[in-house]
Motif scaffolding. Sequence first.
Motif, mmCIF file in Angstrom:
data_model
loop_
_atom_site.group_PDB
_atom_site.id
_atom_site.type_symbol
_atom_site.label_atom_id
_atom_site.label_comp_id
_atom_site.label_asym_id
_atom_site.label_seq_id
_atom_site.Cartn_x
_atom_site.Cartn_y
_atom_site.Cartn_z
ATOM 1 N N THR A 38 -22.597 2.011 49.065
ATOM 2 C CA THR A 38 -22.201 1.214 50.223
ATOM 3 C C THR A 38 -20.809 1.638 50.673
ATOM 4 O OG1 THR A 38 -21.242 -0.519 48.830
ATOM 5 C CG2 THR A 38 -23.560 -0.765 49.436
ATOM 6 N N GLY A 39 -20.466 1.294 51.896
ATOM 7 C CA GLY A 39 -19.120 1.558 52.385
ATOM 8 C C GLY A 39 -19.011 2.832 53.194
ATOM 9 N N ILE A 40 -17.867 2.982 53.809
ATOM 10 C CA ILE A 40 -17.615 4.120 54.696
ATOM 11 C C ILE A 40 -17.356 5.391 53.900
ATOM 12 C CG2 ILE A 40 -16.074 4.994 56.494
ATOM 13 C CD1 ILE A 40 -15.537 1.992 57.193
ATOM 14 N N GLN A 41 -16.578 5.270 52.828
ATOM 15 C CA GLN A 41 -16.257 6.437 52.009
ATOM 16 C C GLN A 41 -17.425 6.766 51.088
ATOM 17 O OE1 GLN A 41 -12.575 5.524 49.992
ATOM 18 N NE2 GLN A 41 -11.356 6.295 51.686
ATOM 19 N N GLN A 42 -17.743 8.051 51.015
ATOM 20 C CA GLN A 42 -18.812 8.529 50.148
ATOM 21 C C GLN A 42 -18.275 9.682 49.301
ATOM 22 O OE1 GLN A 42 -22.031 7.219 50.047
ATOM 23 N NE2 GLN A 42 -21.370 5.669 51.510
ATOM 24 N N SER A 43 -18.569 9.628 48.011
ATOM 25 C CA SER A 43 -18.150 10.710 47.125
ATOM 26 C C SER A 43 -19.024 10.682 45.876
ATOM 27 C CB SER A 43 -16.680 10.550 46.726
ATOM 28 O OG SER A 43 -16.512 9.425 45.874
ATOM 29 N N GLU A 44 -19.025 11.791 45.135
ATOM 30 C CA GLU A 44 -19.786 11.833 43.887
ATOM 31 C C GLU A 44 -19.271 10.783 42.909
ATOM 32 O OE1 GLU A 44 -20.225 15.583 41.982
ATOM 33 O OE2 GLU A 44 -20.820 16.629 43.810
ATOM 34 N N MET A 45 -17.963 10.572 42.916
ATOM 35 C CA MET A 45 -17.364 9.600 42.002
ATOM 36 C C MET A 45 -17.858 8.190 42.322
ATOM 37 S SD MET A 45 -13.317 8.893 41.230
ATOM 38 C CE MET A 45 -12.994 8.401 42.933
ATOM 39 N N LEU A 84 -19.589 -17.493 50.557
ATOM 40 C CA LEU A 84 -19.394 -16.212 51.227
ATOM 41 C C LEU A 84 -18.778 -15.264 50.199
ATOM 42 C CD1 LEU A 84 -17.775 -15.707 54.750
ATOM 43 C CD2 LEU A 84 -17.294 -14.179 52.846
ATOM 44 N N ILE A 85 -19.446 -14.153 49.926
ATOM 45 C CA ILE A 85 -19.014 -13.248 48.860
ATOM 46 C C ILE A 85 -18.790 -11.853 49.430
ATOM 47 C CG2 ILE A 85 -19.662 -12.202 46.653
ATOM 48 C CD1 ILE A 85 -21.549 -14.835 46.426
ATOM 49 N N LEU A 86 -17.565 -11.358 49.298
ATOM 50 C CA LEU A 86 -17.207 -10.013 49.744
ATOM 51 C C LEU A 86 -17.350 -9.053 48.571
ATOM 52 C CD1 LEU A 86 -14.134 -11.193 51.783
ATOM 53 C CD2 LEU A 86 -16.030 -9.921 52.775
ATOM 54 N N THR A 87 -18.061 -7.955 48.770
ATOM 55 C CA THR A 87 -18.405 -7.081 47.661
ATOM 56 C C THR A 87 -18.706 -5.674 48.168
ATOM 57 O OG1 THR A 87 -19.921 -6.856 45.775
ATOM 58 C CG2 THR A 87 -20.843 -7.771 47.802
ATOM 59 N N GLU A 88 -18.926 -4.745 47.246
ATOM 60 C CA GLU A 88 -19.405 -3.388 47.545
ATOM 61 C C GLU A 88 -20.162 -2.888 46.317
ATOM 62 O OE1 GLU A 88 -19.361 -1.499 50.250
ATOM 63 O OE2 GLU A 88 -17.763 -2.308 51.525
ATOM 64 N N GLY A 89 -21.099 -1.987 46.537
ATOM 65 C CA GLY A 89 -21.909 -1.480 45.447
ATOM 66 C C GLY A 89 -21.161 -0.629 44.438
ATOM 67 N N TRP A 90 -20.063 0.009 44.868
ATOM 68 C CA TRP A 90 -19.311 0.893 43.981
ATOM 69 C C TRP A 90 -18.282 0.150 43.130
ATOM 70 C CZ3 TRP A 90 -14.564 -0.293 45.581
ATOM 71 C CH2 TRP A 90 -14.352 -0.554 46.947
ATOM 72 N N TYR A 116 -23.824 -12.502 51.145
ATOM 73 C CA TYR A 116 -23.082 -11.325 50.711
ATOM 74 C C TYR A 116 -22.702 -10.443 51.897
ATOM 75 C CZ TYR A 116 -24.491 -12.766 46.080
ATOM 76 O OH TYR A 116 -24.660 -13.494 44.932
ATOM 77 N N PHE A 117 -21.398 -10.140 51.986
ATOM 78 C CA PHE A 117 -20.869 -9.272 53.032
ATOM 79 C C PHE A 117 -20.230 -8.046 52.390
ATOM 80 C CE2 PHE A 117 -21.038 -13.298 55.289
ATOM 81 C CZ PHE A 117 -21.358 -12.938 56.586
ATOM 82 N N LEU A 118 -20.467 -6.876 52.955
ATOM 83 C CA LEU A 118 -19.808 -5.670 52.475
ATOM 84 C C LEU A 118 -18.366 -5.655 52.981
ATOM 85 C CD1 LEU A 118 -22.623 -3.010 53.042
ATOM 86 C CD2 LEU A 118 -22.054 -4.274 50.950
ATOM 87 N N ARG A 119 -17.461 -5.439 52.068
ATOM 88 C CA ARG A 119 -16.036 -5.503 52.391
ATOM 89 C C ARG A 119 -15.658 -4.611 53.569
ATOM 90 N NH1 ARG A 119 -11.420 -2.622 48.817
ATOM 91 N NH2 ARG A 119 -12.271 -0.870 50.000
ATOM 92 N N ASP A 120 -16.033 -3.330 53.488
ATOM 93 C CA ASP A 120 -15.517 -2.365 54.459
ATOM 94 C C ASP A 120 -16.127 -2.504 55.843
ATOM 95 O OD1 ASP A 120 -13.950 -1.490 52.414
ATOM 96 O OD2 ASP A 120 -15.054 0.364 52.038
#
Length: 206
Positions: A38-45, A84-90, A116-120
């Motif tokens: 999830t989120g705007i930034q994507q990386s292998e990490m 209301l919960i702010l979260t991200e999968g990473w 659930y809302f994605l932070r970014d």
Amino acid sequence: MSTNTLAPVVAPERLATAYSYGAYRKLIDELQAQGKTTGIQQSEMLTHYTHLNVQRMQRLDKTVQVLPELREAVQNLKQPYAWLILTEGWCGDAAQIVPVLEAVAQASNGLFSTHYFLRDENLDLMDRYLTNGGRSIPKLVVLNAETLAEVAQWGPRPAEAQALFLSLKNSGATHEEYAEKVHAWYAQNKTQATQRELLTLVKSLA
């Protein structure tokens, strides 16, 4: 002060766009299958963190036992609330805490609904609930179900885990070093600190 006099945190229409827990978990699983998160930034990490987090959430979904006193407290509330919960999968902390939040809400006999809302994708909301100036997650904002005004908030970690995190970070520990120690703390604590802090929060609503 009556919460009815306070402005709503979100409009009902926006709250309706939030993910349910099932939809949030499905989203993370589907993205992970594509090598994404999830989120705007994507990386292998970040994808690697997400893979670990899916395993953590799967384990917690099966093993979380809501404390009897917390179950009693949530069932004895006099009115419903929206969480209301702010979260991200990473986010590793979210993986350790979000399943606990959901388990507590499920134990409430419908008095708590989770959103659930994605932070970014919701930085305007996130920036109202910063921790030491940072966008730390997960963040729980408890809303009056009728007015959607804020009545309580919690997060991003139990106090003991937050103190450990800050101590390690201030000592110059790398992300990998403090992540390892914080996750070891979660494993040893077995959700007890999170649940006891949520018990305090729920009692404040009574």
